[in-house]
Enzyme design. Structure first.
Site, PDB file in Angstrom:
ATOM      1  N   GLY A  40      58.891  73.331   4.833  1.00  0.00           N
ATOM      2  CA  GLY A  40      58.429  74.399   3.950  1.00  0.00           C
ATOM      3  C   GLY A  40      59.289  74.585   2.710  1.00  0.00           C
ATOM      4  O   GLY A  40      59.160  75.569   1.995  1.00  0.00           O
ATOM      5  N   HIS A  86      58.975  73.594  18.205  1.00  0.00           N
ATOM      6  CA  HIS A  86      59.045  73.595  16.738  1.00  0.00           C
ATOM      7  C   HIS A  86      60.286  74.387  16.313  1.00  0.00           C
ATOM      8  O   HIS A  86      60.660  75.369  16.951  1.00  0.00           O
ATOM      9  CB  HIS A  86      57.777  74.221  16.156  1.00  0.00           C
ATOM     10  CG  HIS A  86      57.695  74.055  14.676  1.00  0.00           C
ATOM     11  ND1 HIS A  86      58.360  74.892  13.803  1.00  0.00           N
ATOM     12  CD2 HIS A  86      57.066  73.132  13.918  1.00  0.00           C
ATOM     13  CE1 HIS A  86      58.129  74.477  12.565  1.00  0.00           C
ATOM     14  NE2 HIS A  86      57.351  73.420  12.602  1.00  0.00           N
ATOM     15  N   ASN A 121      49.752  71.173  11.322  1.00  0.00           N
ATOM     16  CA  ASN A 121      50.270  72.367  11.995  1.00  0.00           C
ATOM     17  C   ASN A 121      50.001  73.560  11.087  1.00  0.00           C
ATOM     18  O   ASN A 121      50.681  73.742  10.081  1.00  0.00           O
ATOM     19  CB  ASN A 121      51.781  72.179  12.233  1.00  0.00           C
ATOM     20  CG  ASN A 121      52.446  73.440  12.744  1.00  0.00           C
ATOM     21  OD1 ASN A 121      51.781  74.381  13.175  1.00  0.00           O
ATOM     22  ND2 ASN A 121      53.778  73.459  12.694  1.00  0.00           N
ATOM     23  N   TRP A 122      49.028  74.362  11.474  1.00  0.00           N
ATOM     24  CA  TRP A 122      48.607  75.453  10.590  1.00  0.00           C
ATOM     25  C   TRP A 122      49.479  76.692  10.699  1.00  0.00           C
ATOM     26  O   TRP A 122      49.280  77.661   9.967  1.00  0.00           O
ATOM     27  CB  TRP A 122      47.132  75.812  10.864  1.00  0.00           C
ATOM     28  CG  TRP A 122      46.176  74.760  10.414  1.00  0.00           C
ATOM     29  CD1 TRP A 122      46.482  73.599   9.744  1.00  0.00           C
ATOM     30  CD2 TRP A 122      44.763  74.770  10.581  1.00  0.00           C
ATOM     31  NE1 TRP A 122      45.333  72.891   9.485  1.00  0.00           N
ATOM     32  CE2 TRP A 122      44.263  73.588   9.992  1.00  0.00           C
ATOM     33  CE3 TRP A 122      43.858  75.657  11.172  1.00  0.00           C
ATOM     34  CZ2 TRP A 122      42.899  73.283   9.978  1.00  0.00           C
ATOM     35  CZ3 TRP A 122      42.506  75.362  11.166  1.00  0.00           C
ATOM     36  CH2 TRP A 122      42.033  74.180  10.569  1.00  0.00           C
ATOM     37  N   LYS A 123      50.389  76.702  11.644  1.00  0.00           N
ATOM     38  CA  LYS A 123      51.289  77.858  11.808  1.00  0.00           C
ATOM     39  C   LYS A 123      50.461  79.150  11.888  1.00  0.00           C
ATOM     40  O   LYS A 123      49.417  79.161  12.524  1.00  0.00           O
ATOM     41  CB  LYS A 123      52.324  77.877  10.677  1.00  0.00           C
ATOM     42  CG  LYS A 123      53.034  76.518  10.567  1.00  0.00           C
ATOM     43  CD  LYS A 123      54.240  76.511   9.710  1.00  0.00           C
ATOM     44  CE  LYS A 123      54.849  75.108   9.729  1.00  0.00           C
ATOM     45  NZ  LYS A 123      56.095  75.033   8.971  1.00  0.00           N
ATOM     46  N   GLU A 168      61.641  66.492  12.687  1.00  0.00           N
ATOM     47  CA  GLU A 168      61.470  67.414  11.563  1.00  0.00           C
ATOM     48  C   GLU A 168      62.827  67.999  11.165  1.00  0.00           C
ATOM     49  O   GLU A 168      63.290  68.961  11.787  1.00  0.00           O
ATOM     50  CB  GLU A 168      60.539  68.564  11.954  1.00  0.00           C
ATOM     51  CG  GLU A 168      59.139  68.122  12.319  1.00  0.00           C
ATOM     52  CD  GLU A 168      58.142  69.247  12.104  1.00  0.00           C
ATOM     53  OE1 GLU A 168      57.195  69.021  11.345  1.00  0.00           O
ATOM     54  OE2 GLU A 168      58.318  70.340  12.664  1.00  0.00           O
ATOM     55  N   GLU A 206      60.748  76.513  14.093  1.00  0.00           N
ATOM     56  CA  GLU A 206      60.543  77.954  13.870  1.00  0.00           C
ATOM     57  C   GLU A 206      60.609  78.703  15.191  1.00  0.00           C
ATOM     58  O   GLU A 206      61.091  79.830  15.258  1.00  0.00           O
ATOM     59  CB  GLU A 206      59.207  78.190  13.147  1.00  0.00           C
ATOM     60  CG  GLU A 206      59.335  77.801  11.678  1.00  0.00           C
ATOM     61  CD  GLU A 206      58.056  77.336  11.021  1.00  0.00           C
ATOM     62  OE1 GLU A 206      56.959  77.541  11.569  1.00  0.00           O
ATOM     63  OE2 GLU A 206      58.159  76.742   9.924  1.00  0.00           O
ATOM     64  N   SER A 240      57.690  68.924   4.669  1.00  0.00           N
ATOM     65  CA  SER A 240      57.207  68.764   3.293  1.00  0.00           C
ATOM     66  C   SER A 240      56.506  67.430   3.053  1.00  0.00           C
ATOM     67  O   SER A 240      56.678  66.819   2.000  1.00  0.00           O
ATOM     68  CB  SER A 240      58.345  68.986   2.288  1.00  0.00           C
ATOM     69  OG  SER A 240      58.844  70.305   2.404  1.00  0.00           O
ATOM     70  N   GLY A 263      52.669  70.726   7.647  1.00  0.00           N
ATOM     71  CA  GLY A 263      52.429  72.164   7.618  1.00  0.00           C
ATOM     72  C   GLY A 263      51.584  72.538   6.415  1.00  0.00           C
ATOM     73  O   GLY A 263      50.364  72.354   6.402  1.00  0.00           O
ATOM     74  N   GLY A 264      52.237  73.019   5.362  1.00  0.00           N
ATOM     75  CA  GLY A 264      51.550  73.554   4.180  1.00  0.00           C
ATOM     76  C   GLY A 264      50.424  72.683   3.642  1.00  0.00           C
ATOM     77  O   GLY A 264      49.338  73.185   3.342  1.00  0.00           O
TER      78      GLY A 264
HETATM   79  P1  PGA Z   1      55.741  71.691   6.055  1.00  0.00           P
HETATM   80  O1  PGA Z   1      55.837  72.035   7.636  1.00  0.00           O
HETATM   81  O2  PGA Z   1      54.903  70.461   5.919  1.00  0.00           O
HETATM   82  O3  PGA Z   1      55.117  72.899   5.442  1.00  0.00           O
HETATM   83  O4  PGA Z   1      57.150  71.455   5.580  1.00  0.00           O
HETATM   84  C1  PGA Z   1      55.982  71.023   8.593  1.00  0.00           C
HETATM   85  C2  PGA Z   1      56.111  71.622   9.978  1.00  0.00           C
HETATM   86  O5  PGA Z   1      56.812  72.631  10.124  1.00  0.00           O
HETATM   87  O6  PGA Z   1      55.537  71.115  10.967  1.00  0.00           O
END
Ligand code: PGA
Length: 251
Positions: free
Chosen positions: A175, A97, A11-13, A169, A99, A215, A236-237
């Site tokens: 993050g 998600h 997930n590149w956000k 999640e 966010e 994470s 994500g990251g």
């Molecule tokens: P993260 O994000 O790996 O940076 O914690 C995961 C996500 O929000 O899908």
């Protein structure tokens, strides 16, 4: 070992232009050609989807979007539908998600409508659920997961639900560098799978893929994936760098 094929999803956000997307796939694609043990998907921002689709032609890396609006088309300024994503070559879409729930007030009703729309247009919805830190500390993790499941997924028909991938999640792990312990994740996954069994039956519960997200890194993916109920990762990251995402894919 379950017979569910893992899905490793990046997930590149709000990262990567079209040019950066092309550079990523150019580096990543040759490194994962032999990764037949899992499905792989990347989720770039909308405007970088065409670049990702073009660069992944002829290989098994699927492309998805990070959101959609229900309906086929219409007077809804600034939104994008499942029909458009399908036409652009997407196979997947992330829905609900944390966010989006936190910053844009997405509700269970939105998650349900979006999930139905994704399925209508042939996309695999990756539907996110997860508790906040205060929920976990207050002993409300299962109540929150149950409410998210009941509102966002429970009303689907069995045929619709069969298309869904769930991502657990925990919001406090996203993050932050704080990963849920494999045991915490496994407990939550077991609880969610129990909800699936209650509503859609044991066979469906055995077939539904439940990813862990929050994470996930090259150095913790293996212990997470060793858990029977964890069927992949939503990353994500650590999915932004081709080498690091390759290490995760090849846990
Ligand atoms: P993260 O994000 O790996 O940076 O914690 C995961 C996500 O929000 O899908």
């Amino acid at each position: 070992m379950s017979n569910r094929k893992p899905l490793m999803a990046g997930n590149w956000k709000m990262y990567k232009t079209a040019a950066e997307t092309r550079a990523f796939v150019e580096a990543f694609r040759p490194m994962v050609v032999d990764a037949a043990h899992c499905d792989i998907a990347i989720f770039p921002p909308f405007v970088s989807v065409p670049a990702a689709v073009a660069e992944t032609q002829g290989c098994d890396i699927g492309v998805g979007a990070q959101n959609l609006y229900w309906g086929k088309e219409g007077a809804v300024t600034g939104e994008i539908t499942g029909h458009m994503l399908q036409a652009a070559g997407c196979k997947y879409v992330i829905i609900g998600h944390s966010e989006r729930r936190q910053y844009f007030g997405e509700t269970e009703a939105d998650v349900l409508r979006k999930t139905q729309a994704a399925i209508e247009f042939g996309l695999t919805p990756v539907v996110c659920v997860g508790e906040k830190l205060e929920d976990r500390e207050g002993g409300k993790t299962e109540a929150v997961l149950a409410a998210q499941f009941d509102g966002g997924l429970g009303p689907l028909t069995p045929e619709q639900f069969a298309k869904v991938v769930i991502a657990y999640e925990p919001v406090w792990a996203i993050g932050t560098g704080k990963t849920a312990t494999p045991q915490m994740a496994a407990d939550a996954h077991k609880f969610i799978r129990g909800k699936v069994a209650e509503k859609f039956g044991a066979a469906q519960a055995g077939a539904t893929r439940i990813l862990y997200g929050g994470s996930v890194k090259p150095d913790n993916v293996k212990t997470l994936m060793a858990e029977e109920d964890i069927d992949g990762a939503l990353v994500g990251g650590a999915s932004l760098d081709p080498k690091s995402f390759t290490a995760i894919v090849k846990y």
